[in-house]
Design a protein around this motif. Structure first.
Motif, mmCIF file in Angstrom:
data_model
loop_
_atom_site.group_PDB
_atom_site.id
_atom_site.type_symbol
_atom_site.label_atom_id
_atom_site.label_comp_id
_atom_site.label_asym_id
_atom_site.label_seq_id
_atom_site.Cartn_x
_atom_site.Cartn_y
_atom_site.Cartn_z
ATOM 1 N N ARG A 181 113.984 -7.578 12.594
ATOM 2 C CA ARG A 181 114.384 -9.373 14.199
ATOM 3 C C ARG A 181 114.578 -8.826 13.909
ATOM 4 O O ARG A 181 116.037 -9.365 12.596
ATOM 5 C CB ARG A 181 113.185 -10.060 13.683
ATOM 6 C CG ARG A 181 113.194 -10.955 14.466
ATOM 7 C CD ARG A 181 113.020 -12.709 15.075
ATOM 8 N NE ARG A 181 112.713 -13.610 15.793
ATOM 9 C CZ ARG A 181 114.482 -14.558 15.847
ATOM 10 N NH1 ARG A 181 115.186 -14.561 14.834
ATOM 11 N NH2 ARG A 181 114.126 -14.962 16.895
ATOM 12 N N THR A 182 115.873 -9.179 14.709
ATOM 13 C CA THR A 182 117.557 -9.945 14.841
ATOM 14 C C THR A 182 117.734 -11.255 15.912
ATOM 15 O O THR A 182 116.330 -11.309 15.941
ATOM 16 C CB THR A 182 118.584 -8.686 15.674
ATOM 17 O OG1 THR A 182 117.869 -9.121 17.601
ATOM 18 C CG2 THR A 182 117.990 -7.177 15.504
ATOM 19 N N LEU A 206 126.315 -14.018 3.096
ATOM 20 C CA LEU A 206 125.312 -13.686 3.866
ATOM 21 C C LEU A 206 126.133 -14.527 5.240
ATOM 22 O O LEU A 206 126.250 -13.565 6.042
ATOM 23 C CB LEU A 206 124.581 -15.085 3.919
ATOM 24 C CG LEU A 206 123.557 -15.222 3.123
ATOM 25 C CD1 LEU A 206 122.746 -15.937 3.006
ATOM 26 C CD2 LEU A 206 122.408 -13.892 2.915
ATOM 27 N N ARG A 207 127.723 -14.844 4.906
ATOM 28 C CA ARG A 207 128.971 -15.083 6.387
ATOM 29 C C ARG A 207 129.372 -13.271 6.318
ATOM 30 O O ARG A 207 129.058 -12.995 7.632
ATOM 31 C CB ARG A 207 129.580 -15.711 6.079
ATOM 32 C CG ARG A 207 130.516 -15.642 6.961
ATOM 33 C CD ARG A 207 131.097 -17.182 6.364
ATOM 34 N NE ARG A 207 131.541 -18.475 7.958
ATOM 35 C CZ ARG A 207 131.147 -18.321 9.396
ATOM 36 N NH1 ARG A 207 131.925 -17.214 9.639
ATOM 37 N NH2 ARG A 207 131.057 -19.133 9.744
ATOM 38 N N LEU A 208 129.427 -13.054 4.849
ATOM 39 C CA LEU A 208 129.847 -11.101 5.252
ATOM 40 C C LEU A 208 128.853 -10.473 5.874
ATOM 41 O O LEU A 208 129.632 -9.331 6.878
ATOM 42 C CB LEU A 208 130.397 -11.447 4.099
ATOM 43 C CG LEU A 208 132.369 -11.584 3.740
ATOM 44 C CD1 LEU A 208 131.652 -11.170 1.700
ATOM 45 C CD2 LEU A 208 132.829 -12.212 4.484
ATOM 46 N N MET A 209 127.941 -10.966 5.811
ATOM 47 C CA MET A 209 126.915 -9.304 6.248
ATOM 48 C C MET A 209 126.337 -9.635 7.456
ATOM 49 O O MET A 209 126.217 -8.497 8.666
ATOM 50 C CB MET A 209 125.478 -9.981 4.876
ATOM 51 C CG MET A 209 125.396 -9.301 3.928
ATOM 52 S SD MET A 209 124.002 -9.953 3.040
ATOM 53 C CE MET A 209 124.725 -10.005 1.176
ATOM 54 N N LEU A 210 126.499 -10.707 7.733
ATOM 55 C CA LEU A 210 126.177 -11.496 9.015
ATOM 56 C C LEU A 210 127.307 -10.811 10.155
ATOM 57 O O LEU A 210 127.613 -10.767 11.319
ATOM 58 C CB LEU A 210 126.012 -12.748 9.704
ATOM 59 C CG LEU A 210 125.780 -13.288 10.880
ATOM 60 C CD1 LEU A 210 124.568 -12.137 11.427
ATOM 61 C CD2 LEU A 210 125.285 -14.504 10.880
ATOM 62 N N THR A 211 128.857 -11.155 9.746
ATOM 63 C CA THR A 211 129.561 -11.084 11.154
ATOM 64 C C THR A 211 130.701 -9.725 10.723
ATOM 65 O O THR A 211 131.701 -9.656 11.271
ATOM 66 C CB THR A 211 130.904 -12.639 10.401
ATOM 67 O OG1 THR A 211 131.756 -12.335 9.109
ATOM 68 C CG2 THR A 211 130.297 -14.101 10.220
ATOM 69 N N GLN A 321 111.768 -16.121 10.322
ATOM 70 C CA GLN A 321 112.328 -15.259 8.852
ATOM 71 C C GLN A 321 112.899 -13.651 9.524
ATOM 72 O O GLN A 321 112.132 -13.560 10.014
ATOM 73 C CB GLN A 321 111.113 -15.153 7.753
ATOM 74 C CG GLN A 321 110.729 -16.577 6.774
ATOM 75 C CD GLN A 321 111.981 -17.084 6.196
ATOM 76 O OE1 GLN A 321 112.846 -16.701 5.840
ATOM 77 N NE2 GLN A 321 112.303 -18.799 6.004
ATOM 78 N N VAL A 322 113.736 -14.307 8.826
ATOM 79 C CA VAL A 322 114.221 -13.009 8.505
ATOM 80 C C VAL A 322 114.597 -12.162 7.323
ATOM 81 O O VAL A 322 115.006 -13.084 6.926
ATOM 82 C CB VAL A 322 115.560 -12.463 9.685
ATOM 83 C CG1 VAL A 322 115.052 -12.917 11.442
ATOM 84 C CG2 VAL A 322 116.976 -13.724 9.410
ATOM 85 N N LEU A 327 119.994 -8.975 9.039
ATOM 86 C CA LEU A 327 121.742 -9.528 9.535
ATOM 87 C C LEU A 327 122.707 -8.251 9.543
ATOM 88 O O LEU A 327 123.779 -8.637 11.191
ATOM 89 C CB LEU A 327 122.210 -10.552 8.066
ATOM 90 C CG LEU A 327 121.471 -11.954 7.700
ATOM 91 C CD1 LEU A 327 122.341 -12.659 6.677
ATOM 92 C CD2 LEU A 327 121.548 -13.012 8.534
ATOM 93 N N ARG A 328 123.124 -7.222 8.819
ATOM 94 C CA ARG A 328 123.716 -6.816 9.228
ATOM 95 C C ARG A 328 122.885 -5.498 10.916
ATOM 96 O O ARG A 328 123.757 -5.297 11.648
ATOM 97 C CB ARG A 328 123.660 -5.684 9.066
ATOM 98 C CG ARG A 328 124.224 -3.989 8.832
ATOM 99 C CD ARG A 328 123.414 -3.451 7.177
ATOM 100 N NE ARG A 328 124.267 -2.025 8.011
ATOM 101 C CZ ARG A 328 124.923 -1.552 8.052
ATOM 102 N NH1 ARG A 328 126.179 -1.439 7.960
ATOM 103 N NH2 ARG A 328 124.869 0.127 8.448
ATOM 104 N N HIS A 329 121.157 -6.350 11.217
ATOM 105 C CA HIS A 329 121.722 -5.527 12.556
ATOM 106 C C HIS A 329 121.788 -5.970 13.601
ATOM 107 O O HIS A 329 122.167 -6.120 14.645
ATOM 108 C CB HIS A 329 120.148 -5.420 12.780
ATOM 109 C CG HIS A 329 119.434 -4.176 11.601
ATOM 110 N ND1 HIS A 329 120.044 -2.570 11.874
ATOM 111 C CD2 HIS A 329 118.801 -3.681 10.685
ATOM 112 C CE1 HIS A 329 119.460 -2.275 11.382
ATOM 113 N NE2 HIS A 329 118.451 -2.958 10.382
ATOM 114 N N THR A 330 121.404 -8.067 13.431
ATOM 115 C CA THR A 330 122.026 -8.426 13.876
ATOM 116 C C THR A 330 123.528 -8.726 14.888
ATOM 117 O O THR A 330 124.054 -8.717 16.099
ATOM 118 C CB THR A 330 121.817 -10.431 13.635
ATOM 119 O OG1 THR A 330 120.464 -10.581 13.106
ATOM 120 C CG2 THR A 330 122.230 -11.856 14.550
#
Length: 373
Positions: A181-182, A206-211, A321-322, A327-330
């Motif tokens: 899920r994204t 986690l921020r680096l993975m998401l952004t 929950q994801v 986060l990378r897919h998001t």
């Protein structure tokens, strides 16, 4: 009584009891002695026909030389060679799944009927019965079957066997795996706010993975020398993966995993502030230190640590929950939602340079997608 054979026909002679015998060389032993295949017949013509059939099989590579190599020994050699081609975690997965079919790979004393058979003795029925006796999920069954096929296919290429006994055997396919899920844009914004408020450096990971679209191992494998705070670019050069429950440094997952990634403005500000907080080290020591060190500063934090933090934060925010990998897919979904072409996702599938027009365009997409992130 013997009769002279025509050239290339093989050796044919008649025994005293009247039976005709023929022999053809199919290879040589390690000491150089010939290996011969013998056939029998009531007439010379019958033996000549059988020898001709053997010659055809020989030229087609269908008369492999018998060896004493067991399936288990060949699988062990195959795994050893694969160790130079794949990541440690992948090799561990190969051994784990193969051990379902060949238990002696895990315990040399284990009951292992297939593993102790000679390579040339294995028939499709042996493989069929083995797989039928396993109690595994459909996905695991397909993995075991695929690995067995790869092991025997390697033996075919080396001309140890003339056909792959796994090829005719089929297993039921797994149920379609549900995609991760994204996060929706509003959910991603709330998570970023929570990450900014959290005191742990792992929140920045986690921020680096998401952004930036980094994999978990890529983010945890960063050293300060990989981060150019002036140019606003980070360089992915290694990964921190979990193997047998422990962290191990490895290469990026794919060749395109080596890449340079532009850092969005807001995330760059967080990185600069984090860099200022590093105290008590010389400049050289800082450059070679990990961005996210563990209790032992010579190693990054445990690979599972970001997962635990993400679960706690999502639960506190009341968000579904994801996985960390989601986060990378998001990241990719948010870029595409704002019109970014696929090649600008910069997730390690393509590798434009950070100074190229495409790289600068990717940064502009990030700014438009999330207010600078």
């Amino acid at each position: 009584m013997t009769r002279k054979r025509p050239p290339g026909e093989g050796s044919i002679y008649q025994r005293r009891d009247g039976l005709w015998v023929g022999a053809v060389t199919i290879g040589y032993t390690p000491r150089g002695n010939p290996r011969r295949k013998v056939v029998y017949g009531r007439t010379r013509q019958e033996v000549a026909r059988k020898l001709a059939e053997l010659q055809v099989q020989r030229y087609r590579g269908l008369l492999s030389e018998p060896t004493q190599i067991s399936v288990r020994d060949w699988a062990e050699d195959w795994l050893r060679r694969k160790g130079a081609e794949v990541r440690p975690r992948t090799l561990e997965s190969y051994r784990y799944h193969l051990a379902h079919a060949l238990p002696s790979l895990k315990d040399p004393k284990a009951h292992d009927p297939l593993g102790r058979m000679r390579l040339q003795s294995v028939q499709p029925l042996h493989v069929r019965r083995l797989l039928d006796g396993l109690r595994l999920s459909p996905h695991a069954m397909r993995t075991v079957r695929w690995l067995l096929h790869a092991v025997f296919e390697d033996a075919v290429r080396m001309e140890l066997v003339h056909r792959n006994p796994v090829a005719p055997v089929r297993v039921k396919g797994p149920a379609r795996k549900s995609p991760g899920r994204t996060l929706q844009p509003e959910e991603a914004r709330r998570l970023l706010e929570a990450l900014d408020e959290h005191p742990s450096p792992l929140a920045l990971a986690l921020r680096l993975m998401l952004t930036c679209g980094l994999r978990r191992g890529e983010a945890l494998g960063l050293r300060w020398e990989d981060v150019d705070l002036e140019a606003g670019v980070l360089h992915v050069r290694r990964a921190w993966a979990k193997v047998s429950g422990k962290g191990v440094i490895s290469e990026p997952k794919t060749s395109s995993g080596y890449r340079s990634v532009p850092i969005p403005p807001t995330t760059l500000e967080r990185l600069r502030a984090y860099r200022e907080s590093v105290r008590g080290l010389s400049e050289e020591e800082v450059l070679t230190s990990w961005l996210f060190p563990g209790r032992d500063p010579s190693q990054p934090v445990h690979p599972d640590a970001p997962d635990h933090l993400l679960r706690r934060l999502l639960a506190r925010l009341g968000l579904p929950q994801v996985r960390v990998h989601d986060l990378r897919h998001t990241y990719g979904s948010l870029l595409l939602a704002h019109g970014a072409p696929v090649e600008l996702e910069r997730k390690g599938w393509t590798t434009p340079t950070p100074t190229s027009p495409r790289a600068s365009t990717a940064t502009s997409w990030k700014r438009s997608a999330g207010g600078g992130w």
